[in-house]
Design a protein around this motif. Sequence first.
Motif, mmCIF file in Angstrom:
data_model
loop_
_atom_site.group_PDB
_atom_site.id
_atom_site.type_symbol
_atom_site.label_atom_id
_atom_site.label_comp_id
_atom_site.label_asym_id
_atom_site.label_seq_id
_atom_site.Cartn_x
_atom_site.Cartn_y
_atom_site.Cartn_z
ATOM 1 N N ALA A 297 42.983 16.897 36.386
ATOM 2 C CA ALA A 297 41.810 16.801 37.267
ATOM 3 C C ALA A 297 41.339 15.374 37.500
ATOM 4 N N GLN A 298 42.218 14.397 37.385
ATOM 5 C CA GLN A 298 41.897 13.024 37.765
ATOM 6 C C GLN A 298 42.390 12.808 39.197
ATOM 7 N N SER A 299 41.758 13.498 40.124
ATOM 8 C CA SER A 299 42.274 13.546 41.494
ATOM 9 C C SER A 299 42.270 12.192 42.179
ATOM 10 N N ASP A 300 41.178 11.450 42.048
ATOM 11 C CA ASP A 300 41.109 10.144 42.714
ATOM 12 C C ASP A 300 42.160 9.199 42.163
ATOM 13 N N GLU A 301 42.321 9.215 40.835
ATOM 14 C CA GLU A 301 43.315 8.345 40.212
ATOM 15 C C GLU A 301 44.731 8.735 40.653
ATOM 16 N N ALA A 302 44.980 10.045 40.771
ATOM 17 C CA ALA A 302 46.303 10.509 41.193
ATOM 18 C C ALA A 302 46.626 10.032 42.599
ATOM 19 N N LEU A 303 45.658 10.145 43.493
ATOM 20 C CA LEU A 303 45.890 9.702 44.868
ATOM 21 C C LEU A 303 46.127 8.200 44.927
ATOM 22 N N ARG A 304 45.394 7.444 44.110
ATOM 23 C CA ARG A 304 45.618 5.993 44.089
ATOM 24 C C ARG A 304 47.018 5.669 43.587
ATOM 25 N N SER A 305 47.493 6.412 42.579
ATOM 26 C CA SER A 305 48.856 6.185 42.081
ATOM 27 C C SER A 305 49.881 6.485 43.167
ATOM 28 N N LEU A 306 49.676 7.564 43.904
ATOM 29 C CA LEU A 306 50.599 7.904 44.992
ATOM 30 C C LEU A 306 50.579 6.848 46.091
ATOM 31 N N GLN A 307 49.401 6.357 46.411
ATOM 32 C CA GLN A 307 49.316 5.322 47.452
ATOM 33 C C GLN A 307 50.019 4.042 47.005
ATOM 34 N N GLU A 308 49.888 3.712 45.717
ATOM 35 C CA GLU A 308 50.576 2.527 45.205
ATOM 36 C C GLU A 308 52.087 2.748 45.227
ATOM 37 N N ALA A 309 52.526 3.953 44.876
ATOM 38 C CA ALA A 309 53.960 4.258 44.941
ATOM 39 C C ALA A 309 54.467 4.136 46.366
ATOM 40 N N ARG B 134 53.329 2.136 48.617
ATOM 41 C CA ARG B 134 53.429 0.712 48.928
ATOM 42 C C ARG B 134 54.675 0.092 48.314
ATOM 43 N N VAL B 135 55.001 0.497 47.079
ATOM 44 C CA VAL B 135 56.120 -0.118 46.349
ATOM 45 C C VAL B 135 57.471 0.370 46.875
ATOM 46 N N THR B 136 57.622 1.679 47.029
ATOM 47 C CA THR B 136 58.888 2.244 47.516
ATOM 48 C C THR B 136 58.582 3.375 48.494
ATOM 49 N N PRO B 137 58.309 3.045 49.734
ATOM 50 C CA PRO B 137 57.871 4.067 50.685
ATOM 51 C C PRO B 137 58.870 5.190 50.899
ATOM 52 N N GLN B 138 60.156 4.872 51.047
ATOM 53 C CA GLN B 138 61.117 5.948 51.318
ATOM 54 C C GLN B 138 61.304 6.852 50.107
ATOM 55 N N GLN B 139 61.415 6.262 48.930
ATOM 56 C CA GLN B 139 61.555 7.087 47.739
ATOM 57 C C GLN B 139 60.342 7.996 47.572
ATOM 58 N N PRO C 197 61.756 -2.022 41.931
ATOM 59 C CA PRO C 197 60.799 -1.230 42.724
ATOM 60 C C PRO C 197 61.015 0.269 42.584
ATOM 61 N N LEU C 198 62.285 0.702 42.501
ATOM 62 C CA LEU C 198 62.553 2.132 42.353
ATOM 63 C C LEU C 198 61.962 2.673 41.061
ATOM 64 N N ARG C 199 62.165 1.950 39.976
ATOM 65 C CA ARG C 199 61.641 2.412 38.699
ATOM 66 C C ARG C 199 60.113 2.339 38.675
ATOM 67 N N ALA C 200 59.541 1.275 39.256
ATOM 68 C CA ALA C 200 58.077 1.166 39.311
ATOM 69 C C ALA C 200 57.489 2.308 40.139
ATOM 70 N N GLY C 201 58.127 2.623 41.277
ATOM 71 C CA GLY C 201 57.656 3.713 42.102
ATOM 72 C C GLY C 201 57.762 5.053 41.401
ATOM 73 N N GLN C 202 58.864 5.257 40.668
ATOM 74 C CA GLN C 202 59.038 6.501 39.926
ATOM 75 C C GLN C 202 57.945 6.670 38.877
ATOM 76 N N PHE C 203 57.620 5.588 38.185
ATOM 77 C CA PHE C 203 56.561 5.643 37.186
ATOM 78 C C PHE C 203 55.232 6.060 37.809
#
Length: 399
Positions: A347-359, A361-366, A329-335
């Motif tokens: 300028a892929q703002s929506d995609e960036a926010l989705r990646s952050l939201q997924e991160a 979910r995967v590793t909230p504290q990190q 999970p740590l490595r997946a979240g880092q990716f």
Amino acid sequence: MAQAIDGQSKGVGARIHELRALRGHSLRELAHLSHVSKTMLSDVERGDRQPSEQVIAAVAKALRVSVPVIHGQPYVEQLRQDQLDQLIAPLSNALDDWDIPPAGDVPPPRSLPELRATARHIYKLRSTGQFGALAKQLPSALAELSYAVLDASSPADQERARWLQSEAALGCFSVAYKLGYLDLARLALARMAAAASQSGDPRQVAVERLKRAQLSAHGPAIEMGIRLVTRALADLDDDGAATTRAVRGGLMLKGVQLHALAGKGDDSDTWLAEAGGLARELGETDHYGMVFGPTNVGQHGVAAAGDRDEHGLALLRAADVHPPAGYSPLRAGQFLVDRARSQALVAQSDEALRSLQEARRVTPQQTRYHPTTRETVGTLLRARRPSPTLREFALWSGV
């Protein structure tokens, strides 16, 4: 309080400049809001003048952050909300009491097999990013392991106890590093180095050097980190064992990162290619916390391109990274955080926010305490009027 994650490499002026940019204020606007002269603020941001505590307090209020954030502890409010700040002092005390005999009528330590089970649990918490639970368990584990070293009945048992002690110190490093306490992280590595050198395991020594090189990425000592990784590779002979080769692969990937940060793109790609060849031979592995294999090599290629501001290349590489089931999970979240950075900067703002939201979910504290998260959220906030979703994420991450 131990020094925060960027306290060594950036002063108060640099942090004020970053926060001003993040809020979208001109120098004149911040001067007006804080009732501090524009000339003084300019001198402070350039590092030509040290501000008084009164000036820092006024600027902090204008920037809507606390004074500790200006001083370099960007996560202090989040740490308090998560009740993690109260766990730092016991960790520091446990490292200070390293190898001191217990006082009073203390029961003897458990057997080495039982202590090894504790070390496995510490590793599980570390590898899944459960830093709060890890910080709670470590002080008592460190005390018992120090006692076990002193209580060992044979040189072989002492080596085994030192190995476990080294693992616990590495757990302390992980907590301190991820939460932004670099001074405490350095102390944990100093303890780890002392234990690893007496553990009979050269791979533990190499892991400590890798983590020490990792710290150099946050200051002006990147070249020293490169030398440290190079020396560690020279000292850790390739004996053909998968465990040894995985640690060597982890060292190579640290070299990929450090060369990229140093602006040596060709060298970074050379190290990446060498690591890729080794990863294809080994496949996906998880030895000594390295999580070394084709997926991690691909991740480092993404991060290295981003570190060189080649974000188009980073996203091309990211398209080929597919973490397998059961991946760290740590490595997946880092990716996901690394990918979000590059998406935001093209300028892929929506995609960036989705990646952050997924991160998240995967590793909230990190994700919550990752400096790149804050950097990327700042980029998104400056790019457009924030949506309710982005605004909520920004508040959650402390931006």
